[in-house]
Design an enzyme around this catalytic site. Structure first.
Site, PDB file in Angstrom:
ATOM      1  N   HIS A   1       0.856  -1.195   0.000  1.00 50.68           N
ATOM      2  CA  HIS A   1       0.000   0.000   0.000  1.00 50.68           C
ATOM      3  C   HIS A   1       0.884   1.235   0.000  1.00 50.68           C
ATOM      4  CE1 HIS A   1      -3.832   2.096   1.768  1.00 50.68           C
ATOM      5  NE2 HIS A   1      -3.181   2.883   0.910  1.00 50.68           N
TER       6      HIS A   1
ATOM      7  N   HIS B   1       1.379   4.742  -2.692  1.00 55.49           N
ATOM      8  CA  HIS B   1       0.997   5.474  -3.917  1.00 55.49           C
ATOM      9  C   HIS B   1       2.263   6.124  -4.441  1.00 55.49           C
ATOM     10  CE1 HIS B   1      -3.380   5.270  -2.899  1.00 55.49           C
ATOM     11  NE2 HIS B   1      -2.873   5.127  -1.694  1.00 55.49           N
TER      12      HIS B   1
ATOM     13  N   HIS C   1      -9.481   0.807  -1.657  1.00 51.19           N
ATOM     14  CA  HIS C   1      -9.483   1.516  -0.387  1.00 51.19           C
ATOM     15  C   HIS C   1     -10.915   1.459   0.158  1.00 51.19           C
ATOM     16  CE1 HIS C   1      -5.678   3.090  -1.729  1.00 51.19           C
ATOM     17  NE2 HIS C   1      -5.568   3.941  -0.726  1.00 51.19           N
TER      18      HIS C   1
ATOM     19  N   GLU D   1     -11.527   3.453   5.539  1.00 49.25           N
ATOM     20  CA  GLU D   1     -10.556   4.429   6.052  1.00 49.25           C
ATOM     21  C   GLU D   1     -11.389   5.562   6.662  1.00 49.25           C
ATOM     22  OE1 GLU D   1      -8.429   6.631   3.009  1.00 49.25           O
ATOM     23  OE2 GLU D   1      -6.834   7.246   4.390  1.00 49.25           O
TER      24      GLU D   1
ATOM     25  N   ASP E   1       1.572   4.046   2.609  1.00 52.35           N
ATOM     26  CA  ASP E   1       0.562   4.887   1.941  1.00 52.35           C
ATOM     27  C   ASP E   1       1.208   6.005   1.107  1.00 52.35           C
ATOM     28  OD1 ASP E   1      -2.003   5.432   1.165  1.00 52.35           O
ATOM     29  OD2 ASP E   1      -2.704   6.172   3.095  1.00 52.35           O
ATOM     30  N   ASP E   2       1.494   7.141   1.740  1.00 49.46           N
ATOM     31  CA  ASP E   2       2.098   8.283   1.038  1.00 49.46           C
ATOM     32  C   ASP E   2       3.281   8.768   1.872  1.00 49.46           C
ATOM     33  OD1 ASP E   2       0.005   8.796  -1.173  1.00 49.46           O
ATOM     34  OD2 ASP E   2      -1.171   8.612   0.664  1.00 49.46           O
TER      35      ASP E   2
HETATM   36  N1  HPA Z   1      -6.772   7.366   0.689  1.00 47.24           N
HETATM   37  C1  HPA Z   1      -7.402   7.590  -0.458  1.00 47.24           C
HETATM   38  N2  HPA Z   1      -6.778   7.995  -1.548  1.00 47.24           N
HETATM   39  C2  HPA Z   1      -5.470   8.186  -1.517  1.00 47.24           C
HETATM   40  C3  HPA Z   1      -4.763   7.969  -0.364  1.00 47.24           C
HETATM   41  C4  HPA Z   1      -5.450   7.533   0.814  1.00 47.24           C
HETATM   42  O1  HPA Z   1      -4.894   7.303   1.902  1.00 47.24           O
HETATM   43  N3  HPA Z   1      -3.476   8.251  -0.641  1.00 47.24           N
HETATM   44  C5  HPA Z   1      -3.419   8.601  -1.946  1.00 47.24           C
HETATM   45  N4  HPA Z   1      -4.635   8.571  -2.473  1.00 47.24           N
HETATM   46 ZN    ZN Z   2      -3.784   4.707   0.124  1.00 47.24          ZN
END
Ligand code: HPA
Ligand code: ZN
Length: 350
Positions: A26, A28, A206, A209, A287-288
Site C-alpha cells: 500500500h 501510492h 481503499h 478508512e 501509503d504516502d
Molecule cells: N486514501 C485515499 N486515496 C489516496 C490515499 C489515501 O490514503 N493516498 C493517496 N490517495
Molecule cells: Zn492509500
C-alpha cells in the site's frame, strides 16, 4: 515452521523488524514524491508549484483529513510531465524501499491525475516500468503496478482510463480504487471492476478508512476486492470482522497515514493490536510516505514504540505482508523462509 520468539529481546525488536524481508502493498507512487524532488522536477519542466520552497511545501503538511491532504498531493504531482520524471520518481522510491528491506512492492499509481493534465498514459506507464526493470536487475527487488481509479470521478472516466491502459495490459498487476471515500461508494465502480476482472487483473480497493464498515463488504462483493486498503473501521461491525477473518482477506494498514489524516488521534490510539487480536490478516504499509512522516520501516518503528505489540505480532505482520502479495506461492515461500531464518537468529540472548 514459525519460529519461537522467547529469545528475542524487546529492545532488539526494532532492528530485527528493520532487517526483515517485507512486502509493501500500500504505497501510492505520487505519495513518494519528496518536496526536494518535486521542486527539482518542476524546475527542469518549467512548472511552478504554488509554494516558495520545499520547506514551505512541507509546512502545508498539516492535514485535517483525507481531502485536505489530497489537495496538496494532487498539486505537487503536477510537476510530473515526462517519461524521465516518472522513471526518476519510481527509481527513487525503489531505492528507498530496498533500503527498508522491501523485497516486493505492489505500487499504486493514479493515471487520471496525469492524463487530465495532458500527460499521455504511455508516458506515465513507460517511465515507471523502466525503473521497475532497472530495480529488478540492480537491486534484486520485485515490483509491479496497480492502476487506481479516482473515485471522485465518474465510472465513465474510469472506463476511458481502462481503454487507454488495455494496450499495456501486461505491465499491470491489478486495479485499485482511491481518492475521497465519502460520497463515492464501491457501487459506483461495479461495471468497470467487472471488466477489469475479466481482463485477469487483480482487484483491490481503499475502504473503511473514512468510510463505514459496509463499504468494506461492498468492496468485496461488488468490486471483487481481494485485499482491502486500510479497512481499519471494520472493528465497528462484528459481522464484517467475522467475514474478513473467515475469508482471510488482507487489510493493508498504514499507521502514520491514519494519524496524519486524523483517522486516529494518536498512534497510541491506533487499533492495530486489536486487529491482530481479532485474527485479521493485517500488515503494515506506508501509503504516502513523503507526506506522512515515514517509509515502511518508520511505520513499524513508530507503531511498535507506541503500541503494545510483541515479537510474535511483528512476525505475523511481516509474514502477512509477504503472503498477502500477488506473488506466486513459491516466491512467497522463499521470502517466508528468509523471515523465519532471521527470527531464529540471536537477537539479544547471550
Ligand atoms: N486514501 C485515499 N486515496 C489516496 C490515499 C489515501 O490514503 N493516498 C493517496 N490517495
Ligand atoms: Zn492509500
Amino acid at each position: 515452521m514459525p519460529p519461537d520468539f522467547s529469545h528475542i529481546q524487546p529492545k532488539r525488536l526494532p532492528a530485527l523488524i528493520a532487517a526483515a524481508p517485507k512486502a509493501e502493498l500500500h504505497v501510492h507512487i505520487e505519495g513518494t514524491l519528496e518536496p526536494e524532488l518535486a521542486f527539482e522536477i518542476g524546475r527542469r519542466n518549467g512548472v511552478a508549484l504554488p509554494y516558495e520552497s520545499p520547506e514551505s511545501l512541507r509546512k502545508a503538511f498539516a492535514f485535517t483529513g483525507l481531502q485536505s491532504f489530497l489537495d496538496v498531493y494532487y498539486a505537487a504531482a503536477s510537476v510530473l510531465r515526462t517519461e524521465d520524471d516518472f522513471d526518476d520518481l519510481t527509481w527513487a522510491y525503489l531505492q528507498r524501499a530496498h533500503a527498508d528491506n522491501v523485497v516486493r512492492a505492489e505500487i499504486f499509481f493514479d493515471p487520471q491525475t496525469h492524463t487530465a493534465r495532458g500527460v499521455p498514459f504511455e508516458t506515465v506507464l513507460c517511465g515507471m516500468s523502466r525503473a521497475i526493470t532497472r530495480a529488478r536487475h540492480e537491486l534484486g527487488i520485485s515490483a509491479a503496478l496497480i492502476m487506481c481509479f479516482l473515485r471522485h470521478l465518474t465510472e465513465r472516466e474510469a472506463f476511458e482510463t481502462l481503454e487507454r491502459a488495455e494496450p499495456f495490459r501486461e505491465h499491470l498487476l491489478g486495479v485499485g480504487l482511491d481518492s475521497g471515500e465519502r460520497g463515492n461508494p464501491p457501487e459506483k465502480f461495479a461495471n468497470v471492476f467487472d471488466r477489469c476482472r475479466r481482463l485477469g487483473l487483480h482487484a483491490v480497493a481503499h475502504a473503511g478508512e473514512e468510510g463505514p464498515p459496509v463499504s468494506i463488504t461492498a468492496a468485496i462483493d461488488v468490486l471483487g476486492a481481494e485485499r482491502i486498503d486500510h479497512g481499519v473501521r471494520c472493528l465497528e461491525d462484528e459481522a464484517v470482522v467475522a467475514r474478513l477473518v473467515r475469508e482471510r482477506i488482507p487489510l493493508t494498514v498504514c499507521p502514520l497515514s491514519n494519524v496524519t489524516l486524523r483517522v486516529f488521534d494518536t498512534l497510541a490510539h491506533h487499533n492495530l493490536p486489536k486487529l491482530l487480536a481479532a485474527g485479521l490478516r493485517a500488515s503494515v504499509h506506508s501509503d504516502d510516505p513523503a507526506y506522512f512522516g515515514g517509509f515502511v520501516n518508520e511505520n513499524y518503528r513508530q507503531a511498535f514504540a507506541s503500541l503494545p505489540l510483541t515479537a510474535a505480532d511483528a512476525y505475523t505482520l511481516l509474514r502477512n505482508s509477504l503472503e498477502s502479495s500477488f506473488q506466486n506461492a513459491a516466491e512467497q515461500a522463499r521470502h517466508v523462509d528468509r523471515l523465519d531464518a532471521l527470527f531464529s537468529e540471536k537477537w539479544g540472548r547471550d
